[in-house]
Design an enzyme around this catalytic site. Structure first.
Site, PDB file in Angstrom:
ATOM      1  CE1 TYR A   1      -2.923  -3.009   0.978  1.00 12.86           C
ATOM      2  CE2 TYR A   1      -2.095  -2.980   3.166  1.00 12.86           C
ATOM      3  CZ  TYR A   1      -2.839  -3.633   2.139  1.00 12.86           C
ATOM      4  OH  TYR A   1      -3.567  -4.800   2.542  1.00 12.86           O
TER       5      TYR A   1
ATOM      6  CD  GLU B   1      12.611  -3.353  -3.035  1.00 10.28           C
ATOM      7  OE1 GLU B   1      13.753  -2.959  -2.903  1.00 10.28           O
ATOM      8  OE2 GLU B   1      11.787  -2.839  -2.723  1.00 10.28           O
TER       9      GLU B   1
END
Length: 305
Positions: free
Chosen positions: A247, A266
């Protein structure tokens, strides 16, 4: 402590590139941080297709800023020398696409993670209480807000998840702020995104060697295909977030708001903050993604016309 890629180093690099490549990269600012640091903005290209790369939403992930600056300079060198970047003719590519880069979204957080807390910091007492004096794993900004939970993408769900995860207020990580875009850094990035109307965005984080490509089951046109391309040109794999990490993120907000491809990449593998010594290998591993974000967007949008 490993050598860090600090805000001062970034600013020095920006000034150096201004002198060495004045006609190739445009240098501006999208705003200021809480502590008044410039949110540097670099532009390469003149095309109508617009791509946005950003780094260092999180303080201890400063290696992402170094990665983006290296890519910007390599593009500038190739353009200046009239050479290809791998197999790609950058002159032709940048006639079709404009690349915008904000290498360090959270310079105040980077300074805290890299240098620790200074007594002249305007939020000194609160930050000391939040951290216990240890900022080595600090992700938030200078107010203790995690910028990558501060965008309006299921923000209320992020608030509910904070309580479930024992996050009761501002601190090193995961606190989503008083409201979406409550922070000058996230608001500057969101306003910038709304103005520029990007066709694709990538937010670079560390670490994990994964590519997050959807938001709560929302998959924009070309989103999966471009993500799969990234996985073929890197050792990274497609993945989906879980729990509180699902979120309030920048790419989540971008996908939900604009229905266009957005990614969180990442970089690297290890424990944050990743050391500068890892940059050469990480750059080698992610170069295909950095270049592919441009070439694949041009390829797919041009094919639609």
């Amino acid at each position: 402590m490993h050598t860090a890629y600090t805000y001062d180093i970034l600013t020095q690099e920006v000034e150096r590139l201004k002198k060495e490549y004045p006609n190739i990269i445009t240098y501006r600012s999208i705003g200021k941080s809480l502590c008044g640091r410039t949110l540097h903005w670099l532009t390469i290209g003149t095309g109508s297709i617009r791509v946005f790369y950003n780094g260092a939403h999180h303080g201890m992930e400063w290696l992402t800023a170094a990665l983006l600056m290296r890519f910007a300079e390599d593009c500038a060198v190739a353009l200046q020398q009239g050479k290809k970047f791998g197999e790609v003719n950058l002159y032709e590519l940048f006639d079709d696409v404009t690349l915008e880069i904000v290498p360090m979204v959270n310079p105040d957080g980077v300074e805290l993670a890299a240098r620790g807390l200074s007594e002249i910091n305007p939020n000194y007492q609160n930050l000391l209480a939040m951290s216990g004096g240890d900022f080595t794993e600090w992700q938030a900004n200078n107010r203790g807000v995690d910028l990558n939970h501060n965008y309006n993408a299921m923000w209320n769900e992020s608030k509910a998840a904070e309580k479930e995860n024992g996050i009761l207020g501002a601190g090193p990580t995961r606190y989503s702020g008083a409201s979406p875009e409550s922070e000058p850094e996230s608001r500057a990035v969101a306003d910038f995104t709304r103005r520029q109307q990007f066709d694709l965005v990538i937010a670079f984080h560390s670490q994990g060697q994964v590519i997050y490509w959807d938001f709560n089951g929302e998959i924009p046109p070309h989103g999966r295909e471009i993500g799969e391309y990234f996985a073929t040109v890197s050792p990274y794999v497609l993945d989906q977030t879980e729990g509180i990490a699902s979120y309030g993120g920048y790419k989540d907000w971008f996908i939900h708001t604009f229905r266009k491809p957005g990614y969180t990449v990442e970089i690297g593998l290890g424990k944050n903050p990743l050391p500068m010594e890892m940059l050469p290998q990480i750059y080698k591993d992610t170069k295909g993604i950095l270049l592919g974000g441009l070439t694949e967007t041009v390829k797919r949008l041009t094919a639609q016309k």
